[in-house]
Design an enzyme around this catalytic site. Sequence first.
Site, PDB file in Angstrom:
ATOM      1  CD  GLU A   1      -2.595  -1.416   2.548  1.00 31.99           C
ATOM      2  OE1 GLU A   1      -2.518  -0.511   3.403  1.00 31.99           O
ATOM      3  OE2 GLU A   1      -3.338  -2.391   2.676  1.00 31.99           O
TER       4      GLU A   1
ATOM      5  CB  CYS B   1      -8.670   2.228   8.380  1.00 32.40           C
ATOM      6  SG  CYS B   1      -8.041   1.743   6.760  1.00 32.40           S
TER       7      CYS B   1
END
Length: 648
Positions: free
Chosen positions: A315, A411
Amino acid sequence: MLEKKMKMANLDAVTVKDGFWKNYMELVRCRMIPYEWEALNDRVEGAEPSYGMANFRAAAAGGGTFRGRVFQDSDVYKWLEAVAYSLMWHPDAQMEATADEAIEIIAAAQQPDGYLDTYYILTGIEKRFTNVMDNHELYILGHMTEAAVAYYRATGKRKLLDTAIRYVDCADRNFGREEGKLRGYPGHEVAEMALVELYGVTGEERHLKLAQYFIDERGQKPLFFAEERERFHNEYKWKESYFQDQYYQAGKPVRDQERAEGHAVRAVYLYSGMAEVAAMTEDQELFAACERLWKSIVEKQMYLTGAIGSSEYGEAFTFDYDLPNDTLYAETCASIGLVFFARRMFEITRDGQYTDIMERCLYNSIISGMSLDGQKFFYVNPLEVQPEASRKDFYKRHVDVQRQKWFACACCPPNIARLLASLGGYMFEQSEDTVFVNLFAAAELRTGVGGHLSTLHLETEYPWDEDIRIRIENEQPTEFTVAVRIPAWCENWTASVNGSRCQETPEKGYLYLQRTWRTGDTIGIHLEMPVRCMAANPRVRDDVGKMAVMRGPLVYCLEEADNGDQLQELYLSEDAAFTLKREPEFLGGTVTIATEGWRLSENEWDEHTLYRTYRKPVYKKQTLKFIPYYAWANRSEGEMSVWVRVKQ
């Protein structure tokens, strides 16, 4: 001098009126916050379970099974922070009671020494602080602290604040350079900026010093993460990667870091904390590192939409100009973190380059992360999508073509909620004698700047309309400065006060209008918004020979629903003429853009011919319809593309 001499406007002093951002803020208050509470309690049919509140209830009861990710607690804290901001500008007794209920459960789970992480409480507290690198204890501490500070400011209630302070004190007893302490720091950053926020409430020097320690110790030799891995036999997921410990921004001391590297969300959270600590401690060297890292992102590693993180692997950031459109990661949280970083850099420098990026992220890569009804979400925000590829290409499997109700790793949804709920503070900032107008929306600000109560009424239909009107109302004539951002994207603009053309010129992107203001005085700002065809640096391989369409702060895209499939066959003319259409009932109300373009003809090809000798292509005319990027994937599943080939 690095000390910040401005601050965000109090949210209870800002009223956002009907319009673009009011719609989003009400979406957060009325839909997202209640919906996310249901998700955190595993009551959304067809959605992946959260286990967020279930874990807290089990820990409060003294035992049970932990379920979900190791960082699951943080989703609850981000939800509470969103609630707090919402309560500041819209008191709601029922919402506050629900939050109080959650806080009681959280506080009941706290251990006698202040420790509070349900993963270790339920799986073996003797193992705590044995994998700080990967298991997110200090990340959870950070989000808890941010929520606690926000809820205290919103309600005056100390229950969550005192709970957070006890956990911070627990961390302070366990981490540091003193003998007997762990010389560690967060594997996933956020505690750094949270501790500075806490310091702003408590005034306790140890809270600021802990933030400073976490930043200064990061990357020092011997490397704490390496020692921790060896001592506890922890898995090292990135051993064979090109970034290794720079995945955590820990491969070298932060002052020595020249470019943004590693996990994108962790990076911008760290940089936000670095900026806070630099300002609080007058650390010029640390601030210089912030400036270098900012430039590394926005000059060489940021998408047109403000998205960051070009690789699904880790990521992460990869290398300069590596910005693929269809295999990228571009996590919503990363753009939110870039906004956090931008705001803090602006507060130190008063430079509009930072608020320009803040605006770009907000209008594009952040609100694209949720559906127009606020109940479905993207984790990844691509600039090009082909649904079949997402289903069948292993390297594009992470790119969803439809937003999801929830995620096991969730998240992003509460992160969007807490940012949009606090948006009034990003719109306006204040110093002792100046009001900064950063973002444009129909809104009013009540301020005591200049020593007397004044109200600034903003009237606009931005981002669709080019005009902003600021009307002053005050108790008595008051001298102060109104600093209005003139966006870098705007090449032609005019400003007037009471109908007379302003003679001032912008400084670092802000037009400073110092006057003795009286009730009825009016500032007029006109920002021309022609359609702009954007090109990328030729080192961005995916975008060579292509253009993207923007108007004002908005990036536009083509969607299959309007243009048919095989979007790679569509071309824009170099000298394209565009038509704007205001469509109040389309995609929540928007301005669409149309132009006469071209489609590469398939007539001379048949299904049996894969290759042939090159010959001049044949094109046929086709009207191309562009919609704002943030609104894509709110209709039927289909292809989408931001960058379009150019026909010369």
